[in-house]
Design an enzyme around this catalytic site. Sequence first.
Site, PDB file in Angstrom:
ATOM      1  N   THR A  13      -2.831  -7.626  -8.391  1.00 37.24           N
ATOM      2  CA  THR A  13      -1.590  -6.946  -8.780  1.00 37.24           C
ATOM      3  C   THR A  13      -0.389  -7.456  -7.991  1.00 37.24           C
ATOM      4  O   THR A  13       0.639  -7.813  -8.564  1.00 37.24           O
ATOM      5  CB  THR A  13      -1.765  -5.427  -8.523  1.00 37.24           C
ATOM      6  OG1 THR A  13      -3.011  -5.045  -9.087  1.00 37.24           O
ATOM      7  CG2 THR A  13      -0.673  -4.620  -9.125  1.00 37.24           C
ATOM      8  N   VAL A  14      -0.521  -7.492  -6.659  1.00 42.17           N
ATOM      9  CA  VAL A  14       0.634  -7.870  -5.834  1.00 42.17           C
ATOM     10  C   VAL A  14       0.947  -9.359  -5.987  1.00 42.17           C
ATOM     11  O   VAL A  14       2.124  -9.746  -6.133  1.00 42.17           O
ATOM     12  CB  VAL A  14       0.384  -7.500  -4.351  1.00 42.17           C
ATOM     13  CG1 VAL A  14       1.565  -7.935  -3.488  1.00 42.17           C
ATOM     14  CG2 VAL A  14       0.158  -5.999  -4.209  1.00 42.17           C
ATOM     15  N   LYS A 106      -3.552  -5.166   5.869  1.00 40.92           N
ATOM     16  CA  LYS A 106      -3.441  -4.225   7.003  1.00 40.92           C
ATOM     17  C   LYS A 106      -4.738  -4.080   7.782  1.00 40.92           C
ATOM     18  O   LYS A 106      -4.734  -3.959   9.012  1.00 40.92           O
ATOM     19  CB  LYS A 106      -2.952  -2.858   6.523  1.00 40.92           C
ATOM     20  CG  LYS A 106      -3.855  -2.204   5.481  1.00 40.92           C
ATOM     21  CD  LYS A 106      -3.129  -1.864   4.232  1.00 40.92           C
ATOM     22  CE  LYS A 106      -4.129  -1.755   3.105  1.00 40.92           C
ATOM     23  NZ  LYS A 106      -3.664  -1.136   1.916  1.00 40.92           N
ATOM     24  N   VAL A 133       2.492  -2.407   5.519  1.00 42.30           N
ATOM     25  CA  VAL A 133       2.745  -0.967   5.723  1.00 42.30           C
ATOM     26  C   VAL A 133       3.919  -0.519   4.853  1.00 42.30           C
ATOM     27  O   VAL A 133       4.971  -1.165   4.845  1.00 42.30           O
ATOM     28  CB  VAL A 133       3.106  -0.650   7.197  1.00 42.30           C
ATOM     29  CG1 VAL A 133       3.225   0.860   7.407  1.00 42.30           C
ATOM     30  CG2 VAL A 133       2.124  -1.252   8.163  1.00 42.30           C
ATOM     31  N   GLY A 135       4.492  -0.457   1.623  1.00 38.08           N
ATOM     32  CA  GLY A 135       4.869  -1.172   0.402  1.00 38.08           C
ATOM     33  C   GLY A 135       6.257  -1.776   0.507  1.00 38.08           C
ATOM     34  O   GLY A 135       6.513  -2.638   1.345  1.00 38.08           O
ATOM     35  N   GLU A 191      -9.095   4.450  -5.552  1.00 40.19           N
ATOM     36  CA  GLU A 191     -10.179   3.536  -5.940  1.00 40.19           C
ATOM     37  C   GLU A 191     -11.371   4.368  -6.410  1.00 40.19           C
ATOM     38  O   GLU A 191     -11.459   5.564  -6.129  1.00 40.19           O
ATOM     39  CB  GLU A 191     -10.646   2.735  -4.714  1.00 40.19           C
ATOM     40  CG  GLU A 191      -9.541   2.070  -3.933  1.00 40.19           C
ATOM     41  CD  GLU A 191      -9.249   0.674  -4.426  1.00 40.19           C
ATOM     42  OE1 GLU A 191     -10.096   0.107  -5.131  1.00 40.19           O
ATOM     43  OE2 GLU A 191      -8.154   0.179  -4.123  1.00 40.19           O
ATOM     44  N   LYS A 206      -2.613   1.132   9.195  1.00 42.01           N
ATOM     45  CA  LYS A 206      -1.152   0.987   9.164  1.00 42.01           C
ATOM     46  C   LYS A 206      -0.534   1.470  10.475  1.00 42.01           C
ATOM     47  O   LYS A 206       0.417   0.884  10.992  1.00 42.01           O
ATOM     48  CB  LYS A 206      -0.585   1.747   7.963  1.00 42.01           C
ATOM     49  CG  LYS A 206      -0.981   1.087   6.636  1.00 42.01           C
ATOM     50  CD  LYS A 206      -0.702   1.967   5.441  1.00 42.01           C
ATOM     51  CE  LYS A 206      -1.057   1.264   4.137  1.00 42.01           C
ATOM     52  NZ  LYS A 206      -1.071   2.155   2.977  1.00 42.01           N
TER      53      LYS A 206
END
Length: 431
Positions: A13-14, A106, A133, A135, A191, A206
Amino acid sequence: MKTFNVGLIGMGTVGTGVARILLEKDSPLLEKLDCVPVLKGIADSNPDVKTKLNLSPDIFFTNDAKALLNNPDIQVVVELIGGLHPAKEIIMLALEKGKDVVTANKMLLALHGSELFSKARQHGKSISFEASVGGGIPIIAALRDGFIANRIESIFGIVNGTTNYILTKMTKENVKYSDALAEAQKLGYAEKDPTMDVEGIDSSHKLAILARIGFGVDIDYNHIYHEGISAVDLADIWYAHELGYTLKLLAIAKKPGNMIELRVHPTLLPHDHPLSSVNGVFNAICVNGSAVGETMLYGRGAGQMPTASAVVADLVDVALGRAGITFNAMKTFSGGRENIPIADILNIKTRYYLRFSVVDKPGVLAKISGILGNYEISIASVIQHKARENGNVPLVMMTHLAEEGNLQKALTEIKRLDVIKDHTKFLRVEE
Ligand code: HSE
């Protein structure tokens, strides 16, 4: 226009979000900068990525991360595969090959940050990790640059969107934990195995990163206390609400004197605390600094484009040469300025919310408060409702400041009383 060549490893996704920003024809980067990061290579096991992103032939595509690391044209590698292995080996190799690294990983930074940072220093390269951390919230840049003039006194906040979504749902819609979790899973926030989020592990990773940058020290992740939200009862959310508090999962870092407190746990906050109004999947982090005072950063802590926004900010830092300068200058990346011990959870002092399930008869309150008093725990308020749970009565108390070790000893003694039925619940409070 000068360019800086980027290799992306991991097109989930990222990664896809980062590629979208870098490939944008009228990218804001082109409007704002004379030197821009340019997507030069991608490594991913799924060949469909090429067609999905409509990649031009001059973008090198491989299913082998090593091939990308061996490409001499690539100057900075973005690791977005997550997890410990092979992400760690990929980053190590990228540094050895003379490439700067950008990562959102992270867990890897929390557990192996010192080793990776020292490797980067050894090779004269940098590791940037804004996306690890909060987003899209630029919290790392704020701690590293914006607040550099401050002795950081505390960093605390909501750094996990999934658990904040679940707690918000429980609080606002009176939904029990298991149903709120199922809804979070249905919406793709949680998840299938939600352990990392709901047990506070993601937040503690984080927190390790925030504390390292904020306090300038090397943090041993294993000393961070963490507790999640899977045992939170709706009843505690109701009673706490009646007492004027909202329940949030907080990551807390404080530096009182020569110790650091690092802890993640469900926490009661007064309704009028700014973090109490941070709802749904949003994140917010409060930083208190010696010069700046109280600050709060708020935004989307996860999701494709917010996280990609943070990754691209790091890429720009690398392209402009800022990342290398900062990385080399900050003592925390060479092991920290001193080794400050992390306080044991039993030594912290907070106020507590307690919920006992008791037999409704005279003298019960006196027995409980007597034991609390023996351990120097003073009661601030008490509520008892007529409602009976299995014939027993919930007795809810707020204490004044007390040491956790004393509270634990008192609760062990109280548990032995014959008037106590069921498990006693306690929650820590921050004002
Ligand atoms: N699982 C995280 C959260 C997002 O729910 O906030 C990535 O850090």
